[in-house]
Design a protein around this motif. Structure first.
Motif, PDB file in Angstrom:
ATOM      1  N   ALA A 378      17.901  82.439  77.663  1.00 53.32           N
ATOM      2  CA  ALA A 378      17.290  83.005  78.865  1.00 53.32           C
ATOM      3  C   ALA A 378      17.477  84.525  78.863  1.00 53.32           C
ATOM      4  O   ALA A 378      18.438  85.048  78.323  1.00 53.32           O
ATOM      5  N   GLY A 379      16.552  85.239  79.491  1.00 52.97           N
ATOM      6  CA  GLY A 379      16.663  86.686  79.601  1.00 52.97           C
ATOM      7  C   GLY A 379      16.118  87.392  78.382  1.00 52.97           C
ATOM      8  O   GLY A 379      15.452  86.817  77.535  1.00 52.97           O
ATOM      9  N   PRO A 380      16.415  88.693  78.263  1.00 55.27           N
ATOM     10  CA  PRO A 380      15.888  89.487  77.145  1.00 55.27           C
ATOM     11  C   PRO A 380      16.389  88.971  75.800  1.00 55.27           C
ATOM     12  O   PRO A 380      17.496  88.442  75.695  1.00 55.27           O
ATOM     13  N   ASP A 381      15.556  89.122  74.740  1.00 55.99           N
ATOM     14  CA  ASP A 381      15.998  88.703  73.425  1.00 55.99           C
ATOM     15  C   ASP A 381      17.003  89.712  72.876  1.00 55.99           C
ATOM     16  O   ASP A 381      17.232  90.786  73.438  1.00 55.99           O
ATOM     17  N   ARG A 382      17.625  89.350  71.750  1.00 56.96           N
ATOM     18  CA  ARG A 382      18.699  90.172  71.190  1.00 56.96           C
ATOM     19  C   ARG A 382      18.224  91.567  70.804  1.00 56.96           C
ATOM     20  O   ARG A 382      18.968  92.542  70.913  1.00 56.96           O
ATOM     21  N   SER A 383      16.998  91.690  70.322  1.00 59.46           N
ATOM     22  CA  SER A 383      16.519  93.018  69.937  1.00 59.46           C
ATOM     23  C   SER A 383      16.432  93.935  71.160  1.00 59.46           C
ATOM     24  O   SER A 383      16.749  95.133  71.075  1.00 59.46           O
ATOM     25  N   ARG A 384      16.042  93.395  72.315  1.00 59.94           N
ATOM     26  CA  ARG A 384      15.971  94.201  73.536  1.00 59.94           C
ATOM     27  C   ARG A 384      17.369  94.542  74.038  1.00 59.94           C
ATOM     28  O   ARG A 384      17.610  95.649  74.555  1.00 59.94           O
ATOM     29  N   LEU A 385      18.295  93.605  73.909  1.00 60.29           N
ATOM     30  CA  LEU A 385      19.673  93.891  74.333  1.00 60.29           C
ATOM     31  C   LEU A 385      20.312  94.928  73.410  1.00 60.29           C
ATOM     32  O   LEU A 385      21.089  95.783  73.865  1.00 60.29           O
ATOM     33  N   LEU A 386      20.014  94.866  72.124  1.00 52.35           N
ATOM     34  CA  LEU A 386      20.520  95.884  71.200  1.00 52.35           C
ATOM     35  C   LEU A 386      19.961  97.252  71.571  1.00 52.35           C
ATOM     36  O   LEU A 386      20.688  98.258  71.569  1.00 52.35           O
ATOM     37  N   GLU A 387      18.681  97.308  71.895  1.00 50.02           N
ATOM     38  CA  GLU A 387      18.079  98.561  72.340  1.00 50.02           C
ATOM     39  C   GLU A 387      18.795  99.083  73.593  1.00 50.02           C
ATOM     40  O   GLU A 387      19.089 100.284  73.700  1.00 50.02           O
ATOM     41  N   ARG A 388      19.093  98.192  74.521  1.00 47.16           N
ATOM     42  CA  ARG A 388      19.795  98.605  75.738  1.00 47.16           C
ATOM     43  C   ARG A 388      21.154  99.198  75.406  1.00 47.16           C
ATOM     44  O   ARG A 388      21.554 100.231  75.968  1.00 47.16           O
ATOM     45  N   ALA A 389      21.880  98.569  74.472  1.00 44.08           N
ATOM     46  CA  ALA A 389      23.195  99.091  74.084  1.00 44.08           C
ATOM     47  C   ALA A 389      23.077 100.479  73.462  1.00 44.08           C
ATOM     48  O   ALA A 389      23.869 101.390  73.770  1.00 44.08           O
ATOM     49  N   LEU A 390      22.073 100.685  72.595  1.00 46.16           N
ATOM     50  CA  LEU A 390      21.896 101.984  71.949  1.00 46.16           C
ATOM     51  C   LEU A 390      21.552 103.067  72.964  1.00 46.16           C
ATOM     52  O   LEU A 390      22.004 104.227  72.830  1.00 46.16           O
ATOM     53  N   ARG A 391      20.798 102.739  73.980  1.00 49.16           N
ATOM     54  CA  ARG A 391      20.430 103.736  74.994  1.00 49.16           C
ATOM     55  C   ARG A 391      21.613 104.027  75.924  1.00 49.16           C
ATOM     56  O   ARG A 391      21.827 105.175  76.318  1.00 49.16           O
ATOM     57  N   LEU A 392      22.346 103.001  76.281  1.00 56.89           N
ATOM     58  CA  LEU A 392      23.505 103.209  77.160  1.00 56.89           C
ATOM     59  C   LEU A 392      24.554 104.092  76.482  1.00 56.89           C
ATOM     60  O   LEU A 392      25.133 104.994  77.116  1.00 56.89           O
TER      61      LEU A 392
END
Length: 932
Positions: A378-392
């Motif tokens: 459920a929720g964003p896929d891993r590639s989107r979560l990885l992108e979120r981590a890189l931006r944070l």
């Protein structure tokens, strides 16, 4: 015993007597035959002799195949015309001969656990002195039983209770009534003995055989029983690895086994206090057939009921992996996300009554394989979560006034994400953990953090491969300077293709400049949309690198490239630039690359295949040994991510289709040019008559209603998916079905058996899912779907239907098509999903217009809103809403809707349609703006 003796005598007689008779009485004087003489009876005698020898040979072959299959414990698949009857008779004789010893063949059944209560009663056994000591099966007077229901087959029952359909003979051996004709169809209501059923257990980190025995058998000293069932996998009982799926004796209630067994959850097992049992590796990889998955709604859990239905996995990673090669889930998610964005742009610009071409045939199988590769979460896929981590991380370090540390590598695991750095940062964002020179964060934590609008920390991050199943190793090409790949296994092109796919399709790909030196620019052109530059000449690319390095070096500030790339105002000018050499540079060109990139770090890097005699800044060595490919780097060895040439071409075609603006007339739209040609089609089709059989709802959350049988205890969603595929592809063959759904034949058979039982039969006893005796699978005519009803209501053209028919069609819509389909499933259904949303949108637009023209604003509003559920933020539907609210005099709602439609266009990066621009000007400003 007498039956065995008679069967053995029959076999010997049919093998020995016919050749003796043919040699004694058959025709042998072939030279005396007059072939052209119509009265020479010797021609007939010779023909009869040949037929006799052929029949005897077929019979002996059938016996040999059945004996070989029985001794090997599996059914030999061999089909020739006229071979079925001899094999059926031979199977009956072989089964009778081997009946008493069937259970002691290569696939011997495990000893059943005696039980008279709901819970299994542990049988204490002394621990053997030697690991080679075997556990003797106690004599059991009565075993568990299974009552046959419609759709049951020996193969499917063996899959359910033993984990492999090839062990059907074990059931035959335990049931004398089947031994006369094992090929006969099972009669519903028949009670069959099922000796020694098993369950599957997936090994977790810290598990031991004794721990699993304690959890599932109630006694840790019963571990040899588990070892005896899994000798093909377990060489050393003291060493079992996470991810292994082991057979464990099934606990059964005295008497009958439930028809719909429920899964038994596997609790975390604590490691043994001492010994080598805990040396099972680090991390846990959950296989597809894991019992860790939660039970389906309505299922009961516990150890009393057998968990045999776990033995068929819900998904098969094998077929998908075979199509995609060594492509990882992270790359697959990035590709799916990129294609999805382009399709959403297509949908926004789709004219009424038109449709875009969708993947079909082999191309749709590749798309289904991509969907299966991505974990169902459920929720964003891993590639989107990885992108979120890189931006944070980048946002935090920029606010703290510190550059992004150099990345050694990133480790992407099942539960968390870890960045290994060359130096320890002074601080990390909330939710992240600082572990010395590493920064870690759990996926579950990332899912709760808010996105930030900031450039990513390492835009040239790319996956090299897997350290172990489910654990990816990623590197930042920028930190390597020149990432050299020394090819000792002949597979470098596939590794470079995988890097190209990920760099081109990553969610942050727009922040990276990519130049590819390649002889095959198709994928880069299709996926890059102008962002990726392709060149065929290595020398030109090397000169480009040297020129770019000189330009940046002249204007670079004292802080270097790192000082500007995290600044949102400077990030675009100082974006990372990567040159990927699929055509290898020579030694001189490589030396120039090294000198340019390594001596002047300014955000330019390269990836190239290098000669073994020439080292680069960072070398990875690709080798193949024993059919296993390995990629060895400075401090680790991994299994490389690969994208074969065929997969790369398929991905290029998927992107090309998603970018194509060409449309064709939709089948649900009546062309004006046909008005005088097909008058009958203009007459509305009568409303569909209600049907009494099962109904599959696809226009919203997927549900199967009105079945006459019992729902399965496992793989419910996959059974529903099979039902949908059969409805949309009537008359297909089993091979076509398996190829489209990307499932192994054993899994398909097992789930088809579950679906057949679930659907049940009509009042006359006819199965809703009949056996495919003709080789074609066809559901009963009474099995229908809301999609079928929608097509009937709109037959003859959406634009020719009266308002009441359009409103009846919209009543069927409960949400987006396949609204709750899991990400690993329904990948084959993209064409249906797109067409269904397009048809609902067109119905909504036409219904809203017709109702508004009648002055019924409430109905117009309802029609547009209902269609927006299936086609969110669609521009034409929002335009109808704006017109309706403007006619109703609701200025505040008009402003909100205008803001919504313009915001959607900005988010997608597309222009509003000219008619939408005119509409917004009219309702907001009262008139169209002056134009020359």
């Amino acid at each position: 015993m007498m039956r065995r003796i008679l069967a053995l005598a029959a076999v010997l007689a049919t093998v020995v007597v016919p050749p003796w008779l043919l040699l004694a009485w058959g025709f042998t004087d072939w030279s005396a035959i007059g072939l052209w003489s119509a009265t020479d009876v010797r021609v007939l005698l010779g023909a009869l002799t040949v037929v006799g020898w052929l029949a005897w040979a077929v019979w002996v072959a059938a016996l040999g195949i059945e004996f070989a299959g029985a001794l090997a414990g599996r059914r030999v698949r061999f089909t020739l015309p006229g071979f079925a009857l001899p094999r059926a008779v031979a199977s009956a004789l072989v089964t009778t001969i081997l009946a008493s010893g069937a259970a002691s063949l290569a696939h011997a059944a495990p000893p059943p656990v005696a039980s008279v209560t709901q819970q299994a009663v542990p049988v204490a056994q002394p621990r053997p002195d030697s690991l080679a000591q075997v556990v003797e099966a106690p004599a059991v007077a009565a075993g568990p039983t299974h009552t046959v229901v419609p759709g049951d087959e020996l193969w499917s029952l063996a899959e359910r209770y033993y984990g492999e359909g090839a062990r059907w003979r074990t059931i035959v051996a335990a049931n004398p009534s089947l031994q006369s004709d094992p090929m006969a169809r099972l009669v519903p209501g028949t009670v069959l003995s099922v000796p020694g059923p098993v369950v599957l257990v997936t090994v977790r980190t810290g598990d031991t055989l004794s721990g699993i025995a304690r959890t599932h058998l109630g006694d840790p000293d019963r571990w040899p029983e588990i070892h005896a069932l899994n000798t093909a996998r377990i060489a050393d009982p003291d060493l079992i690895l996470p991810g292994w799926v082991l057979k464990v004796p099934m606990a059964w209630q005295a008497g009958e086994l439930p028809d719909a067994p429920a899964p038994v959850p596997l609790p975390e097992s604590a490691p043994e206090a001492a010994g080598e049992d805990s040396a099972a590796g680090t991390g846990a990889y959950t296989g597809a057939a894991s019992v860790d998955a939660p039970a389906e709604a309505g299922a009961t859990t516990g150890s009393a009921g057998p968990t045999a239905s776990l033995l068929a996995p819900e998904t098969d990673a094998g077929p998908a992996a075979g199509l995609l090669g060594g492509m990882t889930a992270l790359s697959a998610a990035a590709v799916i996300g990129g294609i999805g964005v382009r399709r959403r742009v297509q949908a926004q610009a789709r004219p009424l009554g038109r449709r875009y071409a969708q993947p079909t045939g082999e191309l749709s199988r590749y798309e289904a394989a991509l969907a299966q590769t991505v974990p169902a979460e459920a929720g964003p896929d891993r590639s989107r979560l990885l992108e979120r981590a890189l931006r944070l991380l980048a946002h935090h370090w920029w606010q703290a006034g510190q550059p992004a540390p150099t990345l050694v590598h990133a480790l992407v695991g099942p539960d968390d994400l870890e960045f290994v750095l060359r130096a320890q940062p002074s601080s990390v964002p909330d939710g992240f953990t600082l572990l010395g020179e590493s920064v870690a964060v759990r996926w579950s934590m990332l899912a709760t953090l808010a996105d930030v609008d900031h450039p990513v920390a390492w835009p040239a991050l790319v996956t090299l491969g897997e350290r172990e199943p489910g654990h990816l190793v990623m590197v930042d090409v920028m930190s390597a300077g020149v990432l050299g790949l020394r090819d000792e296994g002949g597979e470098a092109s596939e590794v470079l293709s995988a890097m190209l796919v990920e760099l081109a399709c990553a969610p942050w790909a727009s922040e990276l400049g990519l130049l590819v030196v390649t002889a095959d620019p198709q994928f880069a052109d299709a996926a890059g949309e102008g962002r990726i530059v392709c060149d065929r000449e290595v020398e030109d690319a090397v000169a480009t690198v040297e020129r770019l390095v000189r330009q940046r070096s002249r204007i670079m500030t004292e802080g270097g490239w790192d000082a500007g790339r995290l600044d949102p105002d400077l990030a675009e000018a100082w974006s990372a630039q990567v040159v990927l050499f699929e055509v290898a540079p020579d030694a001189d060109q490589l030396a120039r690359l090294e000198a340019a990139v390594s001596d002047n770090p300014c955000g330019v890097a390269a990836v190239a295949v290098v000669d073994a005699a020439r080292a680069t800044s960072v070398d990875w060595v690709l080798s193949t040994s024993g059919g296993v490919r390995r990629l060895a780097g400075p401090d680790s060895e991994i299994t490389p991510q690969r994208v074969p040439a065929g997969t790369r071409r398929a991905l290029a075609d998927l992107y090309r289709l998603a970018n194509d603006a060409t449309t064709e007339r939709a089948p649900w739209w009546q062309s004006p040019s046909e008005d005088d040609v097909n008058i009958i089609a203009l007459r509305p089709v009568p409303a569909p008559a209600p049907k009494t059989g099962p109904r599959l709802n696809l226009l919203g959350p997927v549900e199967l209603l009105g079945t006459a049988g019992t729902p399965p205890g496992r793989a419910v969603r996959q059974c529903v998916e099979y039902c949908a595929w059969l409805l949309l592809h009537p008359g297909s063959t089993p091979q076509q079905m398996g190829a489209a759904l990307l499932v192994a034949d054993g899994t398909r058979r097992s789930n088809m058996s579950r679906l057949r039982t679930w659907l049940g039969a009509d009042a006359a006893g006819d199965l809703y899912l009949p056996d495919a005796y003709s080789g074609r699978i066809q559901l009963h005519d009474e099995v229908t779907s809301d999609w079928d009803e929608l097509l009937l209501l709109t037959a003859g053209g959406v634009n020719r239907q009266p308002l009441d028919r359009l409103l009846a069609a919209l009543e069927l819509v409960r949400g987006a098509p396949l609204a709750d389909a899991a990400p690993g499933q329904w990948g084959w259904a993209e064409e249906f999903r797109t067409d269904a949303a397009a048809l609902v949108r067109d119905v909504g637009v036409m219904a809203a217009r017709a109702a508004r023209e009648r002055g019924d604003l409430d109905t117009s509003r309802w029609a547009a809103n209902r269609a927006l559920v299936a086609a969110p933020d669609d521009e034409l539907l929002l335009g109808e809403r704006i017109r309706t609210e403007h006619a109703a005099g609701r200025a505040d709602e008009v402003e909100r809707l205008v803001a919504r439609v313009t915001r959607t266009a900005r988010t997608l990066g597309v222009d509003l349609l000219p008619e939408t621009v005119d509409l917004c000007q009219e309702v907001v400003e009262g008139r169209l703006r002056a134009r020359a």
